[in-house]
Design a protein around this motif. Structure first.
Motif, PDB file in Angstrom:
ATOM      1  N   LEU A  72       9.098  10.200  -0.266  1.00  0.00           N
ATOM      2  CA  LEU A  72       7.915   9.516  -0.788  1.00  0.00           C
ATOM      3  C   LEU A  72       6.867  10.497  -1.318  1.00  0.00           C
ATOM      4  N   ILE A  73       7.141  11.777  -1.256  1.00  0.00           N
ATOM      5  CA  ILE A  73       6.341  12.867  -1.819  1.00  0.00           C
ATOM      6  C   ILE A  73       5.045  13.112  -1.025  1.00  0.00           C
ATOM      7  N   VAL A  74       5.001  14.256  -0.403  1.00  0.00           N
ATOM      8  CA  VAL A  74       3.846  14.663   0.407  1.00  0.00           C
ATOM      9  C   VAL A  74       2.548  14.585  -0.397  1.00  0.00           C
ATOM     10  N   ASP A  75       2.579  15.028  -1.646  1.00  0.00           N
ATOM     11  CA  ASP A  75       1.356  15.048  -2.458  1.00  0.00           C
ATOM     12  C   ASP A  75       0.847  13.650  -2.808  1.00  0.00           C
ATOM     13  N   LEU A  76       1.670  12.627  -2.595  1.00  0.00           N
ATOM     14  CA  LEU A  76       1.237  11.246  -2.852  1.00  0.00           C
ATOM     15  C   LEU A  76       0.800  10.540  -1.573  1.00  0.00           C
ATOM     16  N   TYR A  77       0.712  11.287  -0.475  1.00  0.00           N
ATOM     17  CA  TYR A  77       0.345  10.669   0.810  1.00  0.00           C
ATOM     18  C   TYR A  77      -0.973   9.896   0.697  1.00  0.00           C
ATOM     19  N   GLY A  78      -1.983  10.520   0.105  1.00  0.00           N
ATOM     20  CA  GLY A  78      -3.280   9.853  -0.042  1.00  0.00           C
ATOM     21  C   GLY A  78      -3.192   8.592  -0.879  1.00  0.00           C
ATOM     22  N   PRO A  87      -5.518  -4.948   1.270  1.00  0.00           N
ATOM     23  CA  PRO A  87      -4.629  -6.046   1.685  1.00  0.00           C
ATOM     24  C   PRO A  87      -4.342  -7.081   0.615  1.00  0.00           C
ATOM     25  N   SER A  88      -5.338  -7.414  -0.191  1.00  0.00           N
ATOM     26  CA  SER A  88      -5.145  -8.472  -1.186  1.00  0.00           C
ATOM     27  C   SER A  88      -4.342  -8.004  -2.393  1.00  0.00           C
ATOM     28  N   LYS A  89      -4.203  -6.676  -2.570  1.00  0.00           N
ATOM     29  CA  LYS A  89      -3.501  -6.149  -3.736  1.00  0.00           C
ATOM     30  C   LYS A  89      -2.470  -5.091  -3.350  1.00  0.00           C
ATOM     31  N   GLN A  90      -1.949  -5.157  -2.113  1.00  0.00           N
ATOM     32  CA  GLN A  90      -1.044  -4.113  -1.635  1.00  0.00           C
ATOM     33  C   GLN A  90       0.193  -3.954  -2.515  1.00  0.00           C
ATOM     34  N   VAL A  91       0.843  -5.057  -2.841  1.00  0.00           N
ATOM     35  CA  VAL A  91       2.078  -4.986  -3.622  1.00  0.00           C
ATOM     36  C   VAL A  91       1.823  -4.333  -4.974  1.00  0.00           C
ATOM     37  N   GLU A  92       0.782  -4.776  -5.665  1.00  0.00           N
ATOM     38  CA  GLU A  92       0.485  -4.223  -6.981  1.00  0.00           C
ATOM     39  C   GLU A  92       0.110  -2.750  -6.897  1.00  0.00           C
ATOM     40  N   GLU A  93      -0.685  -2.385  -5.882  1.00  0.00           N
ATOM     41  CA  GLU A  93      -1.106  -0.998  -5.729  1.00  0.00           C
ATOM     42  C   GLU A  93       0.075  -0.099  -5.364  1.00  0.00           C
ATOM     43  N   LEU A  94       0.974  -0.604  -4.540  1.00  0.00           N
ATOM     44  CA  LEU A  94       2.148   0.180  -4.159  1.00  0.00           C
ATOM     45  C   LEU A  94       3.098   0.365  -5.350  1.00  0.00           C
ATOM     46  N   LYS A  95       3.140  -0.623  -6.225  1.00  0.00           N
ATOM     47  CA  LYS A  95       3.936  -0.485  -7.451  1.00  0.00           C
ATOM     48  C   LYS A  95       3.441   0.698  -8.279  1.00  0.00           C
ATOM     49  N   VAL A  96       2.125   0.834  -8.347  1.00  0.00           N
ATOM     50  CA  VAL A  96       1.534   1.923  -9.129  1.00  0.00           C
ATOM     51  C   VAL A  96       1.914   3.272  -8.537  1.00  0.00           C
ATOM     52  N   VAL A  97       1.823   3.387  -7.209  1.00  0.00           N
ATOM     53  CA  VAL A  97       2.162   4.655  -6.557  1.00  0.00           C
ATOM     54  C   VAL A  97       3.653   4.949  -6.723  1.00  0.00           C
ATOM     55  N   ALA A  98       4.493   3.923  -6.563  1.00  0.00           N
ATOM     56  CA  ALA A  98       5.934   4.115  -6.718  1.00  0.00           C
ATOM     57  C   ALA A  98       6.276   4.615  -8.121  1.00  0.00           C
ATOM     58  N   GLY A  99       5.471   4.215  -9.089  1.00  0.00           N
ATOM     59  CA  GLY A  99       5.698   4.662 -10.454  1.00  0.00           C
ATOM     60  C   GLY A  99       5.423   6.142 -10.664  1.00  0.00           C
ATOM     61  N   LYS A 100       4.756   6.763  -9.707  1.00  0.00           N
ATOM     62  CA  LYS A 100       4.439   8.189  -9.803  1.00  0.00           C
ATOM     63  C   LYS A 100       5.538   9.069  -9.211  1.00  0.00           C
ATOM     64  N   GLU A 175       9.795  -7.241  -4.050  1.00  0.00           N
ATOM     65  CA  GLU A 175       8.592  -7.552  -4.811  1.00  0.00           C
ATOM     66  C   GLU A 175       8.018  -6.297  -5.460  1.00  0.00           C
ATOM     67  N   ILE A 176       8.124  -5.169  -4.768  1.00  0.00           N
ATOM     68  CA  ILE A 176       7.541  -3.925  -5.268  1.00  0.00           C
ATOM     69  C   ILE A 176       8.391  -3.310  -6.373  1.00  0.00           C
ATOM     70  N   PHE A 177       9.722  -3.303  -6.201  1.00  0.00           N
ATOM     71  CA  PHE A 177      10.599  -2.660  -7.172  1.00  0.00           C
ATOM     72  C   PHE A 177      11.219  -3.649  -8.153  1.00  0.00           C
ATOM     73  N   GLY A 178      11.035  -4.951  -7.921  1.00  0.00           N
ATOM     74  CA  GLY A 178      11.414  -5.974  -8.883  1.00  0.00           C
ATOM     75  C   GLY A 178      12.869  -5.949  -9.296  1.00  0.00           C
ATOM     76  N   GLU A 179      13.096  -5.918 -10.619  1.00  0.00           N
ATOM     77  CA  GLU A 179      14.433  -6.033 -11.181  1.00  0.00           C
ATOM     78  C   GLU A 179      15.358  -4.913 -10.715  1.00  0.00           C
ATOM     79  N   LYS A 180      14.799  -3.766 -10.370  1.00  0.00           N
ATOM     80  CA  LYS A 180      15.621  -2.637  -9.930  1.00  0.00           C
ATOM     81  C   LYS A 180      16.393  -2.976  -8.656  1.00  0.00           C
TER      82      LYS A 180
END
Length: 280
Positions: A72-78, A87-100, A175-180
């Motif tokens: 999950l990459i140490v530099d992306l821990y933050g 809480p209200s946008k966890q899935v969407e926010e995690l999608k953004v981080v996963a894209g990095k 939900e986070i990784f969708g079609e993949k």
């Protein structure tokens, strides 16, 4: 694609993991672990289907722990932690981080999360919920950049946060990784075929041979043609990407696990809590 031994290992765990009580928590024979790891590191063609499922789970955890910079990459821990604080946008926010993440990392991450979800949703047979699995596997997936400088109490807090992140990723991976994730099915435990009988096994030293020159040249070419980001995963696993070479050695069936010595990657949260109690 993933290194062939890792892909095969994931496939076996997806089939037999839900039927194995304490998978990813219980230890395996220390001798069997060392022999299998040595065989994989040497690039030997190992018959993973003949190995105990608990041993394969320990091998996978060791592989995850050895990935430089964590999966999950140490530099992306933050970034991961900030996403979990919404809480209200966890899935969407995690999608953004996963894209990095580097291009190679999601190849393994998606299959790993699908595996953990599959086992966790069959806790009636595996005795491992998604929360239990996050405790056992989480520390191998992510840590903060300054982990070595953290005091005990701070490390306990980090471990709990990583556990919550991995549990959420597991439960919501589709939900986070969708079609993949569409092609990664998770049948119920009843649909998983029972483990097949194991073949007669010979000692490792009696079965190990030398790969032919053509196989070695084939392997070298495969590594040269592989994207650099994936080479990181291959180097960490000591994996061989060559499959089906006519001159390659026959699969190795390693000796079965024995209870003489056990090994497993530590569950950091439990160890830290124990140390904390002793300190008090």
């Amino acid at each position: 694609m993933l290194p062939q031994p890792i892909q095969e290992l994931l496939n076996i765990l997806h089939q037999q993991g839900p039927l194995t009580e304490g998978i990813f928590r219980r230890a395996a024979s220390g001798t069997a672990f060392r022999e299998l790891k040595e065989a994989l590191d040497s690039g030997a063609d190992v018959d993973l289907g003949s190995q105990p499922v608990l041993l394969l789970a320990v091998i996978l955890k060791d592989f995850l722990r050895s990935i430089p910079g964590k999966l999950l990459i140490v530099d992306l821990y933050g970034d991961w932690m900030q996403a979990m604080e919404k809480p209200s946008k966890q899935v969407e926010e995690l999608k953004v981080v996963a894209g990095k993440l580097p291009a190679a990392n999601p190849l393994l991450l998606e299959q790993l999360l699908s595996l953990l979800q599959h086992i966790g949703h069959n806790a009636s047979t595996s005795r491992m919920s998604c929360s239990n699995l996050a405790v056992c596997v989480g520390p191998n997936l992510l840590s903060p950049p300054n982990e070595d400088l953290l005091l005990l109490e701070a490390m306990l807090e980090v471990t709990e946060k990583v556990k919550m992140l991995v549990e959420f990723l597991t439960e919501n991976c589709r939900e986070i990784f969708g079609e993949k994730m569409a092609g990664l099915s998770s049948p119920s435990a009843e649909e998983v075929p029972a483990p097949m009988g194991r073949p007669t096994e010979l000692p490792l030293e009696e079965q190990r041979g030398r790969a032919g020159k053509a196989a070695m040249e084939h392997q070298a070419k495969a590594f040269l043609d592989t994207p650099p980001s994936l080479l990181v995963l291959q180097k960490a696993a000591g994996a061989d990407t060559v499959v089906g070479s006519e001159t390659a050695e026959a699969p190795i069936a390693l000796p079965p696990a024995t209870p003489e010595t056990t090994v497993d990657s530590p569950v950091r949260a439990e160890e830290l809590k124990s140390l904390s109690e002793e300190k008090r």
